[in-house]
Motif scaffolding. Structure first.
Motif, mmCIF file in Angstrom:
data_model
loop_
_atom_site.group_PDB
_atom_site.id
_atom_site.type_symbol
_atom_site.label_atom_id
_atom_site.label_comp_id
_atom_site.label_asym_id
_atom_site.label_seq_id
_atom_site.Cartn_x
_atom_site.Cartn_y
_atom_site.Cartn_z
ATOM 1 N N LYS A 43 4.303 15.244 5.224
ATOM 2 C CA LYS A 43 4.808 13.850 5.436
ATOM 3 C C LYS A 43 3.382 13.035 5.477
ATOM 4 C CE LYS A 43 7.643 10.799 8.039
ATOM 5 N NZ LYS A 43 8.504 10.537 9.137
ATOM 6 N N THR A 51 1.404 13.133 2.327
ATOM 7 C CA THR A 51 1.963 12.531 1.001
ATOM 8 C C THR A 51 2.027 10.980 1.108
ATOM 9 O OG1 THR A 51 3.468 14.695 0.740
ATOM 10 C CG2 THR A 51 4.227 12.368 -0.163
ATOM 11 N N LEU A 52 2.323 10.365 2.444
ATOM 12 C CA LEU A 52 2.296 9.082 2.722
ATOM 13 C C LEU A 52 0.975 8.515 2.328
ATOM 14 C CD1 LEU A 52 5.004 8.814 5.442
ATOM 15 C CD2 LEU A 52 5.258 8.197 2.913
ATOM 16 N N ALA A 53 0.137 9.092 2.874
ATOM 17 C CA ALA A 53 -1.314 8.633 3.074
ATOM 18 C C ALA A 53 -1.895 8.469 1.442
ATOM 19 C CB ALA A 53 -2.226 9.476 4.093
ATOM 20 N N ALA A 110 -0.113 8.233 -1.276
ATOM 21 C CA ALA A 110 0.845 7.339 -1.887
ATOM 22 C C ALA A 110 0.255 5.784 -1.372
ATOM 23 C CB ALA A 110 2.128 7.716 -1.747
ATOM 24 N N ILE A 111 0.221 5.489 -0.183
ATOM 25 C CA ILE A 111 -0.290 4.249 0.221
ATOM 26 C C ILE A 111 -1.806 4.187 -0.279
ATOM 27 C CG2 ILE A 111 -0.994 2.910 2.334
ATOM 28 C CD1 ILE A 111 1.380 4.307 3.804
ATOM 29 N N TRP A 118 1.838 7.155 13.217
ATOM 30 C CA TRP A 118 1.716 5.904 12.269
ATOM 31 C C TRP A 118 0.121 5.578 12.510
ATOM 32 C CZ3 TRP A 118 5.264 5.177 9.179
ATOM 33 C CH2 TRP A 118 6.529 5.669 9.533
ATOM 34 N N LEU A 146 -1.631 7.736 10.163
ATOM 35 C CA LEU A 146 -1.188 7.457 8.696
ATOM 36 C C LEU A 146 -2.170 6.479 8.408
ATOM 37 C CD1 LEU A 146 0.498 7.653 6.010
ATOM 38 C CD2 LEU A 146 2.280 6.072 7.225
ATOM 39 N N SER A 186 -4.708 6.554 5.336
ATOM 40 C CA SER A 186 -4.573 5.759 4.169
ATOM 41 C C SER A 186 -5.635 4.914 3.721
ATOM 42 C CB SER A 186 -3.217 4.901 4.461
ATOM 43 O OG SER A 186 -2.059 5.569 4.701
#
Length: 239
Positions: A23, A26-28, A30-31, A98, A101, A105
């Motif tokens: 998670k 993937t989020l890092a 994408a951002i 967070w 992240l 990011s």
């Protein structure tokens, strides 16, 4: 090595730590892409004033260790009174996930922007001139010509950046995040068996990197099929 302990540790690492790692990465990533695209476009702007801010952003996040960046977000921002008293920001910035992240990011956004900047500058001028000859202008050229070609050219380097972020995600455990490394550290503190805990975690990372490498190679081949020749040539190379 105690294989019984490995069998005990493996489910905890896979079902507790692995989802957090996937998670976060993937989020890092994408951002980071959304950060990298405008940053890279500003980096190739003809005006030195416009290029100054993205250059400073990239210089800072590429020039300082990721661990320091994580610590600045997690420990540094929490010392600011206006953040601790903010009902919107504090519930987010007090959570290690967070904070990790945000740091990841920004870090991958800076590295990806520099990769994308180099790829944009490597695009043959004839392709852009041909697009203008067809009547394309401004953002249409960026969207239909420059960015697709830049991602194609920069994909090998960008793939390495994703792999580095995956391996670097282990640093998130330094702020008590229970990712794969965090769970391994927790198991080590309970059972005092560093070899079994960390070797099992290392094998999971090794499998993830292998799968990611294979996936990126398939994507690269599909995007560059016209450069690799017919399918028979690809099969011959694989042998």
């Amino acid at each position: 090595m105690n294989l019984d302990l490995v069998a005990t540790f493996l489910p905890k690492l896979v079902f507790e730590g692995l989802p957090v790692t996937l998670k976060l990465v993937t989020l890092a990533v994408a951002i980071g892409v959304f950060i990298a695209i405008p940053t890279a476009l500003l980096r190739v702007h003809p005006s030195p004033v416009v290029r100054a801010f993205p250059y400073a952003f990239i210089f800072f996040f590429r020039g300082t260790p990721l661990l320091i960046q994580i610590a600045l977000v997690y420990y540094g921002l929490s010392t600011l009174p206006w953040i601790r008293n903010n009902e919107l920001l504090w519930p987010i910035l007090r959570e290690p996930f967070w904070c990790a992240l945000i740091a990841f990011s920004l870090n991958t956004g800076a590295y990806s922007a520099e990769i994308l900047r180099g790829a944009i500058q490597a695009i043959p001028r004839g392709e852009v001139e041909a697009a203008r000859a067809y009547g394309m202008r401004g953002l249409l050229i960026v969207r239909r010509i420059i960015l697709p070609r830049a991602f194609q050219i920069g994909l090998p380097a960008y793939g390495n950046e994703i792999i580095l972020i995956l391996k670097g995600s282990a640093l998130a455990s330094s702020i008590t995040l229970l990712d794969i490394t965090g769970v391994a550290r927790l198991l080590y503190s309970r059972y005092y068996t560093p070899v079994e805990a960390f070797v099992t975690a290392g094998v999971i990372y090794l499998i993830l990197v292998y799968l990611l490498t294979r996936g990126l190679r398939l994507i690269e081949r599909r995007l560059s099929r016209h450069l690799l020749g017919p399918p028979e040539t690809e099969l011959a190379e694989d042998r």
